[in-house]
Every structure is written in C-alpha cells, then in structure tokens.
Scaffold this active site. Structure first.
Site, PDB file in Angstrom:
ATOM      1  N   GLY A  80       0.839  -1.200   0.000  1.00 18.48           N
ATOM      2  CA  GLY A  80       0.000   0.000   0.000  1.00 18.48           C
ATOM      3  C   GLY A  80       0.867   1.239   0.000  1.00 18.48           C
ATOM      4  O   GLY A  80       1.983   1.239  -0.545  1.00 18.48           O
ATOM      5  N   SER A  81       0.397   2.295   0.678  1.00 14.50           N
ATOM      6  CA  SER A  81       0.994   3.618   0.524  1.00 14.50           C
ATOM      7  C   SER A  81       2.446   3.731   0.948  1.00 14.50           C
ATOM      8  O   SER A  81       3.142   4.651   0.505  1.00 14.50           O
ATOM      9  CB  SER A  81       0.159   4.642   1.298  1.00 14.50           C
ATOM     10  OG  SER A  81      -1.137   4.666   0.759  1.00 14.50           O
ATOM     11  N   THR A  82       2.917   2.894   1.842  1.00 17.21           N
ATOM     12  CA  THR A  82       4.328   2.986   2.217  1.00 17.21           C
ATOM     13  C   THR A  82       5.220   2.776   0.997  1.00 17.21           C
ATOM     14  O   THR A  82       6.349   3.251   0.947  1.00 17.21           O
ATOM     15  CB  THR A  82       4.699   1.942   3.293  1.00 17.21           C
ATOM     16  OG1 THR A  82       4.096   0.708   2.938  1.00 17.21           O
ATOM     17  CG2 THR A  82       4.207   2.370   4.660  1.00 17.21           C
ATOM     18  N   PHE A  83       4.662   2.075  -0.002  1.00 15.20           N
ATOM     19  CA  PHE A  83       5.410   1.815  -1.221  1.00 15.20           C
ATOM     20  C   PHE A  83       5.678   3.104  -1.994  1.00 15.20           C
ATOM     21  O   PHE A  83       6.585   3.169  -2.822  1.00 15.20           O
ATOM     22  CB  PHE A  83       4.627   0.823  -2.087  1.00 15.20           C
ATOM     23  CG  PHE A  83       5.377   0.298  -3.270  1.00 15.20           C
ATOM     24  CD1 PHE A  83       6.267  -0.769  -3.139  1.00 15.20           C
ATOM     25  CD2 PHE A  83       5.200   0.858  -4.534  1.00 15.20           C
ATOM     26  CE1 PHE A  83       6.953  -1.251  -4.233  1.00 15.20           C
ATOM     27  CE2 PHE A  83       5.885   0.375  -5.630  1.00 15.20           C
ATOM     28  CZ  PHE A  83       6.766  -0.697  -5.482  1.00 15.20           C
ATOM     29  N   LYS A  84       4.867   4.141  -1.707  1.00 17.29           N
ATOM     30  CA  LYS A  84       4.998   5.416  -2.425  1.00 17.29           C
ATOM     31  C   LYS A  84       6.386   6.018  -2.215  1.00 17.29           C
ATOM     32  O   LYS A  84       6.847   6.846  -2.999  1.00 17.29           O
ATOM     33  CB  LYS A  84       3.916   6.402  -1.976  1.00 17.29           C
ATOM     34  CG  LYS A  84       2.532   5.991  -2.498  1.00 17.29           C
ATOM     35  CD  LYS A  84       1.418   6.821  -1.881  1.00 17.29           C
ATOM     36  CE  LYS A  84       0.062   6.311  -2.338  1.00 17.29           C
ATOM     37  NZ  LYS A  84      -1.034   6.844  -1.500  1.00 17.29           N
TER      38      LYS A  84
END
Lengths: 538, 390
Positions: free
Chosen positions: A268-272
């Site tokens: 999810g967003s941590t991958f951003k």
C-alpha cells in the site's frame, strides 16, 4: 589359506583395527557448551546451563527391586515402569534427562551400581518471551531448530567431547579397561546488533498495539539506516522460549515463523516512498508541476479510486506525498513507464531477498514485466499489485532516504570464541540506487508527511522525524477481504540525516485501520523512548 | 628293547624322529590349547560360571587322561587294532544312535550332538570319525577298492555314520568326515574314472544341500561379504577378521585379546584360532599351522613306510581325518571357505574331544614302532591308472 591369513592379518590390519575399535569402546558424549547469544552491549539473551542425563545398565544391577525403589523415589519416576525397564534385556536404558547436579550426585552416592551419567546442555533464555522469532529455540538435544539458533547452529554448537570406556560386547566396563577423555570445544558466542533496551521498547509497543487494536498480529523492526544493523525486531503473538509450546505444532510453527522477513504483503501507501524516489531520480518532479486528483482516475477504461472520495484537487508532487494521494502516484508511475519503473524496482531490491542472516526469508512478487498493462503500472505506483516482505520494504525505504545506497539487514554483529572472531556482520556499503540529492529531496517530502500530513501521529518533540503511512487492503482467495487491513508506518529519524529507520505494522486491526492512526503513534513512541535512552541528536 | 626288528641304527633314528614329529606337535598343540583356552575364556567363564578357569579345568580333565590314552594307543598292537576296528565302528554307530534317546542325548544350540553320562559329556561323532577311518583301513587293506563291488560295504558303513551325524544335525562334521572318506578311498586305490565320477557327484550334491536348507545359502554369501549382514550371517566372520586384524603380524601379546570380551563367539572352541591370531599374530598362526603340517607330514610318511596294508591305510586315515578338520577350521576362521562350526584339533576346548584326538595321535605314532616297516619304492606318477599312493 595362509595367504588369506596374511592378507587379513597384515595388509588389512590397520583398517580392521579401526573398525574393531568402534565396538571395543563405549562412548558417552560430553556435550560441548553451546555458545551464548548476547546483545550489542554484551547482555545475555540465550545461555546454556549444565544438566545431567542418567543411564543404567541393567546387567550390572543385581538387586533390581532395591535399585528401582531408590531411583524411582529420587528421580520421581514410576516404580513399576522403571522396574520393567531394569528387568528388560536392553543393554542400556535412559533413566531421566535434564537432572540437576544435586539429584545426580544423590543417585551416584546412593551406591546403586551400573549407573552412568552424561552431561547435557539445557538452553536458558533469561528474557523469556523476548526476541522470540529472531532468537529461535533448540530441540531437546540442544540443536538449533528455528531463528538464529538454527541459522548459526554450527558456530554455537561447538564440538562434543567423549568419554571412551573399554567395554565388552554388552557394554560392561572391562576390569582393567582404560578410559579416555576427549575434551570438547565450547561453542562460539554470538553478539547481535540488537540492543536489549531498544528491543524492550519495541516489544512493549508491539504488545500494546496488539491489545489496543485487537490485532491478529503486530510486528516492528528498528534498523540503522546506513548499516542495516537491526536494533530490534519484535513480533506478536509470541511465546516464552523457556517453555516452547510443542504440543500444538501448527500454532508453534505459526508463532515462531519470522513473518517480518518471511511473509509478503501488499504494502500500500508505504510503497509510495519507492515510487517517489524513482520519480525524483528520473527528474520528473519539480515544484511547479501540478497533478490533479478528482477522487479517482480512469486508466485503460478502469476507474481507480483515490482514498479520498472527494479528491485532492490540484497538487504539487510534494503535496501528493503529504496527502498520500493515489492519483499523483498513478500519474508518476505512468510517466516513468514500465521499463524505467521495473528497472528501479529491481535496483531497490523489491523482488530480491535482502540477504538478512536468518533462514526462511521470502522474496517480493511483481507482475512479470512483459505483461504489465497501464492499469497495473498505475496501481503499483501507489503500492498495489505488488507484494513484498516487511524487511524488503524497510530496506528499500532505507536506501531511499539514507543518501541513496542499498543496505543489507544484519542481525549478528560478530561471532567469537577463544580463538578470536570467527565472523563479523559488517558489510561494505551497498551500491547506489539514487543520488544523494534525490534522497535529500525525498527526505524533505517525507518529513512533511509527519509535520503536516498523514503521519502527524508519529511526531516527537525534539527530533525531526520523516515517514510514510500505509493502509493496505488484504486479499483472501484473490478477492479483497472486506474490513481486513494491514496498517503500516515507516519512519526515520532524524529526518535531515537519518540514523534509524523503523517499520511498524498492525495486521487486521479492529476499529480504526489507517496506518497514520494505528501504526504511526507507536513509531513516535518508540523514537521518543529510544532517544530518551540513547540521547537526543545534537 | 633289544628287538630292533633287524633295523640298523640310522633307520631306527629315522623312525624315532618320525614318531617325535607326531607326538611333539600333538602335545604342543594341546598345551597351547590349554593356554589359549584360558586366555580366550577366562572373561566369559568368570561371567557365566563365576570361575575364570572353568574351561581350562575341564580341558585339563581331558588332557591328563588323554596323555595316558595316547600312550596306551601308542603301545596298542596293530593286528589287534585291525580286529577291533569292526567292533569300534559298531559301538560308535550305537553311540551315535543313542544321542537320540531322550535323557541320554543332550541338546544345545538346536543340535543333539552330545551324550551326557553324568560324569562326562562327549560327542559320539568324535569317536565315530576315527572308528570309521580304522574300519575303512581294514576293509581296503583286505580288498583294495579297485573294483566298485569292493566299495559297497565301506560305503554303507560310511553312509550310516554320515547319516547319523547329519541327523544330529552336524553338517560341518559330516562334510569333514565325508571329505576324509573320499581322500582315504582315493588313496586306497580307487580307479581314476571312479574318482572323477565321485568328484562330480560330490559337486552335484552341494546345490542339493543348499536347496534343501536355504540358510546355507545365506551362510555362503556371508563368507563372501560379511559386511553385507554384519549383525547376522556376517557377524562371526567380521569378529574373526577384527581379531586377526588387531593381532597384525606380531600379535597384541598373550592374554591381551580384546575380541575375547564376548565379541568373538565360541572364542574358546570354534574360533580359538582367531584369538591365537589376535594375541600371537600372523607369525604365531604360521607357527601353529607349521605344527599341523609337521604332524600331517609325519603321519603320511609313516603310512608310506609301512609294509602291511592295514597299518598304511590306518595311519593315513587317522592323519587325514585330523588334517581335514584342522585345515577346515583355519579356513573358516580366515574366511577362506563358508563358515561352519568345527573345533580345531587338540587346541579347541572340549575335554573328551581332546582325549580322542590324543588317542588318534597315539595310534598314528604307534605305527612308527620298529616292528615291520619297510621302505617302499616311490614310483607314483600323477594321472596313472589310479591315485593309489599307498
């Protein structure tokens, strides 16, 4: 015949004698003392204590009833069972394992003949339920079965010594038989990068997150940003290493598996963090460039939603990071294109094991590059349609903020015995992934996340912290599982020159589930306590 | 004392030398036996009977009377021996049959081979094998087996003895005696064609025996590769190899065997040669084998120099019987032939057995007495009409 005699008696004599020696001596092992496991400051996390195994040779015990009575009373064994064993024809029976020294001496002094004693090593973990999955446990004969106990078993184990006693066919000691002692070598001691105090702080936070959110599981890692040295790694649910629950093997396997390094999840967003790093490095980001979010975006005729239904409107890339806006990252990923993006993922080690010194590490999964469609690329941009282990994610994030070079996570600092250092965990600096400049820009964006964005709850007075939240939907049987989330936060400190990077994840929290609400506060708390203990950066 | 039978001094000296070559090895081997039995059995005897000298005492009880019997046998006139041989065989056959009378026969290790008279236990087969040799000597001396019809009676006698021994069962002794019977018969003048026929027949018999009792096949395989079944068929031979290997060239020294600590089965009887090998080495073994060779050489030479047919046949037969058993035992222990349980003559534990062997040696030595020996011209050629060497 004479030739055969000479052949056997002279030519093959040596080899036959070696074989014959095996049957002439009864060997009782003296277990080598297993090496200790210590933290970076020398605090003992696993140690060995000597216990004894008592054997009896029934042929040497004339008064079986009397012997059975004495032995069963002292050792708290069943009289009938013991008597049966003593009456059997077996040459040697094991009376009891794990007998302490006092009981052992009591038996030896009781005058019962035909009793043999061998030393054994029992593993003791002073902190009990602490660093459980990392340390691992040993089998009843003290061979490492899981965790570091298994991975570094050959160093810890040492070499057993032996007592060789000249004996007859059934093992009776010969009247004037000689006895040889062969000293063993104790196992080497292993120093970890783990710091007991930091680990306690993390264990504590994990435990409370588990309770507060009625989670299925919680895990956390604290790592040095530049070196990959792991300061703490905790996982719940867990168990006391001194009382390994061996009765339920399935549960034991589940609880002892180091999920933070073995299990993949959709980040999810941590991958951003990774997408941002690649976009910045590719020169696609500048302050004047604006991205529009209307709450969703259509790619290949598929409508992909942002987490905020009403949208974020027009934003710069930095604002997109702060807002964790999916639309910004979809556009960034598509601007990068498949080839550049996948090249970047490979450079960050998304699909490769990190090489952490523990067995059972998993590797991330991506859609094969040749079959990536635009819609997939857009999703990967904000951390969907890609799976990674938490340690892979943490290492990639570390590389993105530490100035741009890869790190290999390391649990063990050094292994040493009397002869010196056998192994050291120090690794040369990894290859560069992004430039120092790109890393610096990214750090600024991620600090803003904590200062004014979704990561506010991780803020700590006195230390600048950067980070990124993540809330991933869970899949079950290929379908999105309604109401099941993994909430994550990755935070580094100090934000301008990161020393530490931490990952905190809560699996299936009940109630609130945004990473910024469920995971970020614990990272803030961990840093607060850590800097209280380690001292604040000047 | 005064009657020297018309021999000159040098001939008498030669006869005396021959006699010594029979008596000295027999007694030397018996004494060696006493020592080695002590060494091999003191540990097991102490454990099983509480007396380290258990087997040695029993052996001494055979050795002392054995010496007297040996002397008596030495003095025994050969004409009387010839007359008595039929009776001796008859008594032997009765004793062999008596083994099967409950209460009299004694069974151990699954075989009924012993007669227990309370004060003494003995194997009738020990006596029967020598009685048969004497009986065959009598038969062949009267009618040399040049014609098949003269073979009928000797072979019936031999068949009865062999059948009774086989019934105990005692396959090892059966084979040893059968082999000795064949050698004696060939030497007595059997036609070459018959020799070939018998050899073929004997070779054909081996597979039959193997099929009849398959455990023999396993034993056969065990001898070729004892390590294939180290716990079962190969065990004895492996232990024997360990003993020989441990001994090496010069041995580990008297009483220092390690294999005797129950590792080697029947260390005091069938496998005593292994203990000799371990304690006295290959050198000691070769010395022991040399003693047998001297004995065998002297026994056969005695047969050659006798004039009367019975003495020749008897000396040859007795010597051959002992030779076959000694060679078979050593062959087994060194893994040269499939394992089979045969004691080593004079050496292995067994008081009554020792008495019989010493008596047989005494009889053989008796034929060197200066009565009527005549040196025969040696004109034997291999592949002549027959192997009639006597």
């Amino acid at each position: 015949m004479a030739i055969k005699l000479i052949y056997v008696g002279a030519v093959r004599a040596g080899d036959l004698r070696v074989k014959a020696l095996e049957q002439w001596y009864r060997d009782v092992p003296i277990r080598a003392e297993r090496g200790a496991i210590l933290d970076r400051n020398g605090v003992v996390l696993a140690a060995s204590s000597t216990v004894y195994t008592l054997y009896a040779r029934p042929v040497e015990i004339p008064l079986k009833e009397q012997a059975a009575r004495i032995l069963s009373e002292t050792l708290e064994l069943d009289y009938e069972t013991l008597k049966g064993k003593l009456d059997s024809r077996s040459s040697e029976i094991t009376l009891k394992r794990g007998v302490d020294k006092q009981k052992m001496l009591e038996i030896v002094d009781s005058g019962v003949p035909g009793i043999y004693v061998s030393e054994d090593i029992k593993r003791v973990y002073p902190y009990g339920d602490f660093l459980t999955q990392v340390l691992g446990f040993t089998s009843s004969d003290v061979v490492g079965q899981t965790g570091l106990e298994a991975y570094y078993d050959k160093f810890l184990q040492g070499t057993d010594g032996y007592v060789l006693t000249a004996a007859d066919l059934v093992g009776r000691k010969l009247p004037e038989g000689e006895t040889y002692y062969t000293e063993g070598t104790p196992g080497a001691d292993m120093y970890l990068n783990i710091d007991v105090n930091v680990q306690s702080i993390v264990e504590n936070a994990v435990e409370r997150a588990m309770l507060n959110h009625s989670a299925k599981a919680v895990g956390a890692i604290v790592m040095e940003c530049d070196t990959g040295n792991i300061l703490a790694m905790a996982q719940a649910p867990s168990f006391d290493l001194n009382e390994v629950p061996r009765d339920d093997v399935k549960t034991l396997l589940e609880m002892s598996r180091p999920k933070l390094i073995s299990d993949v999840f959709e980040p999810g967003s941590t991958f951003k963090i990774i997408t941002s790093a690649l976009a910045i490095e590719a020169g696609l980001v500048n302050d004047s460039k604006r991205y529009y979010c209307g709450g969703s975006m259509s790619v290949d005729n598929q409508k992909i939603r942002c987490w905020r239904p009403q949208g974020h409107g027009s934003q710069t890339f930095a604002e997109g990071v702060k807002n964790s806006c999916n639309c910004v990252f979809m556009q960034a990923a598509m601007e990068l294109g498949v080839d550049r993006f996948y090249e970047g993922l490979a450079a960050f080690g998304v699909t490769e094991k990190t090489g952490i010194d523990m067995s059972g590490e998993g590797a991330g999964l991506t859609i094969p590059q040749s079959s990536v469609k635009n819609v997939d690329l857009a999703r990967i941009g904000f951390g969907q349609a890609v799976a990674m282990t938490p340690i892979e994610l943490l290492c990639a994030a570390a590389a993105a903020v530490n100035g741009g070079y890869k790190v290999t996570p390391k649990l063990v600092a050094k292994i040493e015995d009397e002869s010196g250092i056998l192994l050291t965990g120090e690794e040369p600096r990894g290859e560069r992934v992004i430039s120092e400049k790109s890393s610096e820009i990214l750090r600024g964006m991620l600090e803003a996340v904590v200062l004014e964005g979704s990561g506010k709850n991780a803020a700590v007075d006195g230390v600048r912290i950067g980070g990124k939240t993540g809330t991933a939907q869970k899949y079950e049987n290929g379908q999105i599982a309604r109401g099941k989330y993994i909430s994550t936060f990755i935070g580094f400190a100090p934000a301008d020159d990161p020393e530490y990077i931490a990952l905190f994840m809560v699996d299936e929290p009940v109630g609130a589930y945004y990473g910024g609400v469920v995971a970020a506060p614990y990272v803030g708390e961990i840093y607060l306590n850590m800097f209280e203990y380690l001292g604040y950066p000047s | 004392m005064t009657d020297n039978g018309g021999f000159n001094v040098s001939e008498l000296r030669a006869l005396k030398k021959l006699r010594m070559m029979i008596i000295v090895p027999a007694i030397a081997l018996s004494v060696l036996g006493l020592i080695m039995i002590y060494s091999a059995s003191s540990y097991s005897a102490k454990i099983n009977y509480g007396d380290a000298f258990f087997y040695v005492k029993k052996q001494l009880l055979g050795f002392v009377p054995g010496l007297l019997l040996m002397y008596a046998a030495y003095k025994f006139p050969s004409e009387k021996l010839k007359k008595l041989s039929t009776w001796a065989l008859a008594v032997s056959v009765i004793l062999l049959a008596a083994v099967f009378i409950p209460g009299l026969g004694q069974t151990s290790y699954g075989a009924t081979r012993w007669i227990n008279l309370g004060f003494i236990t003995f194997q009738p087969s020990e006596i029967a094998k020598f009685s048969l040799m004497l009986f065959l000597a009598k038969m062949y001396s009267e009618k040399p087996p040049r014609s098949v019809k003269y073979l009928i009676l000797p072979f019936i006698a031999a068949a009865v003895v062999l059948a009774l021994i086989m019934a105990e069962p005692n396959m090892s002794v059966t084979l040893a005696v059968a082999f000795a019977v064949l050698l004696v018969t060939v030497a007595a003048g059997l036609d070459n064609k018959v020799v070939v026929a018998l050899t073929v027949a004997a070779l054909c018999l081996i597979p039959v025996l193997i099929i009849a009792e398959p455990y023999r096949v396993r034993r056969l395989l065990a001898f070729l590769d004892p390590w294939a079944n180290p716990k079962d068929e190969g065990y004895q031979l492996i232990q024997s190899y360990y003993a020989i290997g441990d001994g090496g060239l010069f041995g580990v020294g008297l009483f220092n065997s390690r294999q005797k600590y129950l590792f080697l089965p029947f260390a005091e009887s069938d496998f005593i040669f292994s203990v000799i090998a371990e304690e006295l080495g290959v050198i000691g073994c070769l010395f022991v084998m040399a003693l047998y060779l001297v004995f065998i050489y002297a026994g056969i030479k005695t047969a050659f120099i006798r004039k009367d047919a019975f003495s020749r046949q008897a000396a040859f037969g007795l010597t051959i019987m002992i030779a076959v058993q000694a060679l078979l035992n050593i062959a087994v222990v060194t893994g040269s032939v499939p394992p089979t349980g045969l004691p080593l003559p004079f050496v292995s534990a067994g008081g009554s057995s020792l008495m019989v062997f010493l008596s047989a040696a005494g009889l053989t030595a008796g034929f060197t007495r200066a009565e009527d020996p005549v040196k025969l011209p040696k004109s034997h050629k291999l592949f002549h009409r027959s192997y009639n060497v006597l």
